[in-house]
Design a protein around this motif. Structure first.
Motif, PDB file in Angstrom:
ATOM      1  N   ALA A 198       0.724  -1.335   0.155  1.00  0.00           N
ATOM      2  CA  ALA A 198       0.065  -0.023  -0.065  1.00  0.00           C
ATOM      3  C   ALA A 198       0.657   1.692   0.011  1.00  0.00           C
ATOM      4  O   ALA A 198       0.520   2.370  -0.292  1.00  0.00           O
ATOM      5  N   THR A 199       1.823   1.353   1.064  1.00  0.00           N
ATOM      6  CA  THR A 199       2.656   2.706   0.719  1.00  0.00           C
ATOM      7  C   THR A 199       3.399   2.718   0.182  1.00  0.00           C
ATOM      8  O   THR A 199       3.325   4.184  -0.928  1.00  0.00           O
ATOM      9  N   ALA A 200       3.460   1.475  -0.970  1.00  0.00           N
ATOM     10  CA  ALA A 200       4.570   1.880  -2.797  1.00  0.00           C
ATOM     11  C   ALA A 200       3.577   2.431  -3.377  1.00  0.00           C
ATOM     12  O   ALA A 200       4.234   2.840  -4.333  1.00  0.00           O
ATOM     13  N   CYS A 201       1.672   1.862  -3.435  1.00  0.00           N
ATOM     14  CA  CYS A 201       0.861   2.588  -4.627  1.00  0.00           C
ATOM     15  C   CYS A 201       1.110   3.705  -3.929  1.00  0.00           C
ATOM     16  O   CYS A 201       1.336   4.724  -5.180  1.00  0.00           O
ATOM     17  N   TYR A 202       0.986   4.092  -2.587  1.00  0.00           N
ATOM     18  CA  TYR A 202       0.842   5.614  -2.047  1.00  0.00           C
ATOM     19  C   TYR A 202       1.935   6.527  -2.938  1.00  0.00           C
ATOM     20  O   TYR A 202       1.766   7.757  -3.174  1.00  0.00           O
ATOM     21  N   ALA A 203       3.003   6.395  -2.591  1.00  0.00           N
ATOM     22  CA  ALA A 203       4.496   6.868  -3.457  1.00  0.00           C
ATOM     23  C   ALA A 203       3.609   7.453  -4.947  1.00  0.00           C
ATOM     24  O   ALA A 203       4.230   7.814  -5.181  1.00  0.00           O
ATOM     25  N   LEU A 204       3.731   5.785  -5.650  1.00  0.00           N
ATOM     26  CA  LEU A 204       3.634   6.299  -6.493  1.00  0.00           C
ATOM     27  C   LEU A 204       2.775   7.273  -7.681  1.00  0.00           C
ATOM     28  O   LEU A 204       2.802   8.206  -8.331  1.00  0.00           O
TER      29      LEU A 204
END
Lengths: 239, 217
Positions: A137-143
């Motif tokens: 989820a964090t990676a998705c938010y970062a993207l």
């Protein structure tokens, strides 16, 4: 009006440069506002509900409502800071242009979240546990955040000063958005819990959690607040 | 909605426009002849405008103080708003007159009006940034439990605003200084650098009185 909204939505996806130009030109920004707000509500709603598939039930509805609310609340809090920072560093947009730019950026980020939702759903469906789920989820938010900040950078000016402004603004968004989202927890929900709360009681904070995690990572013994290692292992989380 | 905050671009500041050509020609003379020059930087058309701007900057800074004071509420609101304004006020009222005297001693052709305009611009920019950060600061001050984390956030906001204020000040002064002869330019930059350090130390000293930075509420 409907056509204009769809055009603005298309621009959000395909032509960030045109969106940036539109916010600078000072024309009628209503179609962009409507398109961005729709993208934000639907996109973040879908992604929030997708996160809640690990828990299911009422959590789907709650997370689908809360993620757009958290994003909108963050926008309300950070737009004045963005306006002040860019004016202070010599890049002034009209306030409406500034609101349009940040709303459009958030809408674009939410569209990225929609695009990533199937991957997240599949991952949870295949049994992804809590800790890797949070990382995903964090990676998705970062993207999504990078896509949004890219649009802001185009709007404010693609040069060194623009980069400084966007970096400072990004720091404000990170801290404010992180804390807002923290207050709106849980998004994933406890698989074993009998009831699903809309909000959790106040417990630690986003920054406390980072501080605790950093201390733990650097070799300290202090656990991250609100992180129970047994919960992490079992996936019995509350975020 | 267009904001009515005064323009921040130095191009629009009447008090600090570029020096007249006659001065530029005169300053190409040897340094000793500069002493005979009048104070050529134009006086502001209306000092009230600059005082209003200065007051607006202090008022904006007070909004940030209110946001920090919301952590404890009550008298803390007043204490924080006063202390937040006092940091900018101290630099404007104590530091800038000293800078004026030192620049004048070094034969840099500055006028009190120009210094007032510079101080007003810097403090209004810094205050405006603080006011912009106030909504986020209020959320974080009220909801973050750790006193250290809250103090760090408050300090970061003050540092950012102070840096932008200094940037605006240097941006305002640069057109004036760049037309000076080399030795005067060197002296000016040295004095401005020293002033920058002094301003940081002074503001930090005053802002350290903020209860939220002392781990209190």
């Amino acid at each position: 009006m409907n056509n204009e909204v769809f055009e603005a939505l298309d621009e959000l996806l395909r032509s960030p440069r045109a969106v940036a130009e539109r916010t600078r030109s000072g024309g009628d920004l209503r179609p962009l506002f409507v398109a961005s707000l729709s993208a934000l509500s639907l996109g973040a709603g879908v992604f929030g509900a997708t996160l809640a598939t690990s828990r299911g039930g009422l959590q789907l509805l709650y997370s689908g409502l809360k993620l757009p609310l958290a994003l909108i609340a963050t926008l309300l809090l950070v737009v004045p800071a963005f306006h002040a920072i860019s004016a202070g560093l010599g890049r002034r947009l009209s306030f409406s242009g500034m609101v349009g730019l940040t709303l459009a950026a958030a809408g674009r980020g939410a569209l990225v979240l929609v695009a990533l939702s199937p991957l997240v759903w599949l991952s949870f469906d295949r049994g992804l546990s809590y800790a890797p789920g949070v990382l995903l989820a964090t990676a998705c938010y970062a993207l999504a955040g990078l896509a949004a900040l890219g649009l802001v950078l185009r709007g404010i000016g693609f040069d060194a000063r623009g980069f400084v402004i966007v970096t400072l603004f990004g720091a404000v968004v990170l801290v404010t958005g992180g804390q807002t989202a923290w207050m709106f927890r849980p998004f994933l929900g406890r698989p074993g819990a009998a009831s699903v709360p809309f909000f959790r009681g106040r417990q630690g904070s986003f920054l406390d959690a980072i501080q605790g995690s950093a201390a733990a990572t650097l070799g300290g013994n202090r656990p991250a607040p609100d992180v129970n290692s047994s919960e992490l292992r079992s996936g019995d989380d509350s975020r | 909605m267009e904001q009515s905050f005064p323009a921040l671009s130095p191009d629009q500041a009447p008090a600090l426009r570029a020096l007249p050509e006659s001065f530029a020609e005169a300053t190409s003379e040897p340094l000793s002849s500069v002493e005979a020059l009048p104070l050529t930087l134009p006086e502001p058309e209306d000092a009230r405008h600059d005082f209003a701007r200065l007051a607006a900057g202090l008022g904006f800074a007070a909004v940030y103080g209110l946001a920090l004071g919301a952590r404890a509420g009550g008298m803390s609101l007043v204490r924080h708003s006063l202390a937040a304004s006092a940091g900018l006020g101290a630099v404007a009222l104590l530091g800038v007159p000293s800078l004026f005297v030192l620049l004048a001693l070094a034969n840099v052709p500055v006028s009190p009006g120009a210094m007032l305009a510079m101080a007003a611009r810097a403090s209004s920019s810094a205050g405006f940034v603080l006011a912009g950060l106030a909504p986020s600061a209020a959320l974080l001050a009220v909801t973050v439990q750790s006193a250290e984390a809250t103090a760090s956030i408050a300090s970061a906001g003050l540092a950012l605003a102070g840096a932008i204020g200094m940037y605006q000040m240097l941006r305002t002064v640069r057109p004036l200084v760049s037309t000076l002869p080399f030795q005067l330019r060197l002296k000016s930059y040295a004095l401005l650098s020293a002033f920058g350090v002094f301003a940081v130390l002074l503001a930090a000293r005053v802002w350290s009185a903020l209860p939220i930075l002392q781990g209190g509420r």
